[in-house]
Design a protein around this motif. Structure first.
Motif, PDB file in Angstrom:
ATOM      1  N   TYR A  48      58.630 -23.297-115.010  1.00  0.00           N
ATOM      2  CA  TYR A  48      57.835 -23.926-116.077  1.00  0.00           C
ATOM      3  C   TYR A  48      56.588 -23.345-117.142  1.00  0.00           C
ATOM      4  O   TYR A  48      55.729 -23.071-116.853  1.00  0.00           O
ATOM      5  N   CYS A  49      57.256 -22.353-118.226  1.00  0.00           N
ATOM      6  CA  CYS A  49      56.279 -22.226-119.200  1.00  0.00           C
ATOM      7  C   CYS A  49      56.063 -22.802-120.587  1.00  0.00           C
ATOM      8  O   CYS A  49      56.960 -23.333-120.850  1.00  0.00           O
ATOM      9  N   VAL A  50      55.162 -23.127-119.896  1.00  0.00           N
ATOM     10  CA  VAL A  50      54.665 -24.391-121.520  1.00  0.00           C
ATOM     11  C   VAL A  50      54.391 -23.807-122.354  1.00  0.00           C
ATOM     12  O   VAL A  50      53.976 -22.769-123.047  1.00  0.00           O
ATOM     13  N   GLN A  51      55.202 -24.178-123.394  1.00  0.00           N
ATOM     14  CA  GLN A  51      54.316 -23.955-125.256  1.00  0.00           C
ATOM     15  C   GLN A  51      52.597 -23.974-125.986  1.00  0.00           C
ATOM     16  O   GLN A  51      52.990 -22.521-125.777  1.00  0.00           O
ATOM     17  N   LEU A  52      52.051 -24.537-125.200  1.00  0.00           N
ATOM     18  CA  LEU A  52      50.022 -24.299-125.867  1.00  0.00           C
ATOM     19  C   LEU A  52      49.988 -23.553-124.084  1.00  0.00           C
ATOM     20  O   LEU A  52      50.033 -24.411-123.459  1.00  0.00           O
ATOM     21  N   PRO A  53      49.794 -22.158-124.138  1.00  0.00           N
ATOM     22  CA  PRO A  53      49.009 -21.720-122.730  1.00  0.00           C
ATOM     23  C   PRO A  53      47.678 -22.130-122.612  1.00  0.00           C
ATOM     24  O   PRO A  53      47.327 -22.465-123.212  1.00  0.00           O
ATOM     25  N   HIS A  54      47.841 -21.798-121.006  1.00  0.00           N
ATOM     26  CA  HIS A  54      46.251 -22.738-120.986  1.00  0.00           C
ATOM     27  C   HIS A  54      45.514 -20.987-119.792  1.00  0.00           C
ATOM     28  O   HIS A  54      46.384 -21.593-118.731  1.00  0.00           O
ATOM     29  N   LEU A  55      45.300 -21.081-120.000  1.00  0.00           N
ATOM     30  CA  LEU A  55      44.212 -19.731-118.833  1.00  0.00           C
ATOM     31  C   LEU A  55      43.200 -19.974-118.835  1.00  0.00           C
ATOM     32  O   LEU A  55      42.089 -20.975-119.247  1.00  0.00           O
ATOM     33  N   LYS A  69      47.309 -15.067-125.772  1.00  0.00           N
ATOM     34  CA  LYS A  69      47.563 -15.704-124.698  1.00  0.00           C
ATOM     35  C   LYS A  69      48.957 -16.561-123.955  1.00  0.00           C
ATOM     36  O   LYS A  69      49.703 -16.446-122.848  1.00  0.00           O
ATOM     37  N   GLN A  70      49.802 -16.455-125.213  1.00  0.00           N
ATOM     38  CA  GLN A  70      51.341 -16.174-125.356  1.00  0.00           C
ATOM     39  C   GLN A  70      51.565 -15.821-123.630  1.00  0.00           C
ATOM     40  O   GLN A  70      52.522 -16.044-122.911  1.00  0.00           O
ATOM     41  N   ARG A  71      51.325 -14.312-124.431  1.00  0.00           N
ATOM     42  CA  ARG A  71      52.418 -13.166-123.142  1.00  0.00           C
ATOM     43  C   ARG A  71      52.210 -13.392-122.367  1.00  0.00           C
ATOM     44  O   ARG A  71      52.721 -13.108-120.814  1.00  0.00           O
ATOM     45  N   ILE A  72      50.404 -12.937-121.754  1.00  0.00           N
ATOM     46  CA  ILE A  72      49.801 -13.594-120.428  1.00  0.00           C
ATOM     47  C   ILE A  72      50.094 -14.595-119.880  1.00  0.00           C
ATOM     48  O   ILE A  72      50.856 -14.594-118.592  1.00  0.00           O
ATOM     49  N   SER A  73      50.379 -15.793-120.065  1.00  0.00           N
ATOM     50  CA  SER A  73      51.043 -17.146-119.525  1.00  0.00           C
ATOM     51  C   SER A  73      52.184 -16.917-119.355  1.00  0.00           C
ATOM     52  O   SER A  73      52.680 -17.205-117.826  1.00  0.00           O
ATOM     53  N   ILE A  74      52.917 -16.231-119.721  1.00  0.00           N
ATOM     54  CA  ILE A  74      54.337 -15.913-119.199  1.00  0.00           C
ATOM     55  C   ILE A  74      54.709 -14.951-117.782  1.00  0.00           C
ATOM     56  O   ILE A  74      55.455 -15.308-117.299  1.00  0.00           O
TER      57      ILE A  74
END
Length: 217
Positions: A81-88, A139-144
């Motif tokens: 699951y990839c969330v909408q607001l990424p958490h790093l 951040k979004q790309r790193i999370s994905i």
């Protein structure tokens, strides 16, 4: 053959009914877009599919077995699951991308990490970047990438390109399309009707906690 089946799913929080009898079958290899207005229950549905929140009523079936029969950790490795607001977390990007290897106690494949960075219009130098210095789109790309270090059976994406410009959004779409062709089942929430038609074979509209329509594209 269905890889995921949702049967009469209900979810209630704070005395508010959010999902009201959702039923659907997702076939193995499907690439599904989910559309609907804000507050219709789309994100809640994906969180339940990811086994992150308990249901009030109904059943979820993965590969012909009820979710309750699986070890939750193993289930979450198969359904990513990839969330909408990424958490790093931590300080550096590298800490986030070594994490999937560490929790499995496996050797870090730095070559794969770098290859994925390059696929997403990033480069090896990002590994040493402070996460506080990253833009929302980075951040979004790193999370994905973190979610895709290990290829899942089912990939759940919640507005995965919302913080990206058009060029990088298309890069993400192209890679997700490649994964789908390799057998990964994709379920992707999007607010863009145009995006919902591009790489998908099925579109599901959710309205006020119920399935309004299911159409093949």
């Amino acid at each position: 053959m269905s890889i995921l089946e949702i049967r009469d799913l209900h979810y209630e929080a704070d005395n508010t009914k959010i999902l009201k009898g959702i039923s659907m079958k997702i076939e193995e290899g499907d690439c599904v877009s989910i559309i609907g207005s804000s507050g219709s229950g789309k994100s809640t549905l994906l969180k339940i599919c990811a086994d992150l929140i308990p249901i009030s009523k109904g059943e979820l079936i993965y590969r012909e077995k009820n979710y309750k029969r699986y070890n939750p950790i193993e289930l979450r490795r198969k359904i990513s699951y990839c969330v909408q607001l990424p958490h790093l977390f931590g300080d550096k990007v590298y800490e986030n991308l070594e994490f999937p290897y560490n929790i499995r106690k496996e050797k870090i494949d730095k070559g794969r990490i770098v290859k994925l960075l390059e696929k997403f219009n990033l480069d090896e130098s990002f590994l040493e970047k402070d996460i506080k210095s990253l833009s929302g789109g980075e951040k979004q790309r790193i999370s994905i990438i973190r979610n895709l270090i290990y290829k899942p059976d089912i990939l759940l994406l919640d507005e995965a390109t919302s913080a990206l410009d058009k060029e990088n959004a298309m890069v993400i779409e192209k890679y997700i399309e490649e994964l789908n062709k390799e057998g990964v089942t994709v379920i992707w929430i999007t607010h863009s009707l145009e995006q919902s038609e591009r790489i998908f074979n099925k579109r599901i509209e959710i309205s006020e906690g119920q399935v309004k329509s299911i159409e093949r594209i």
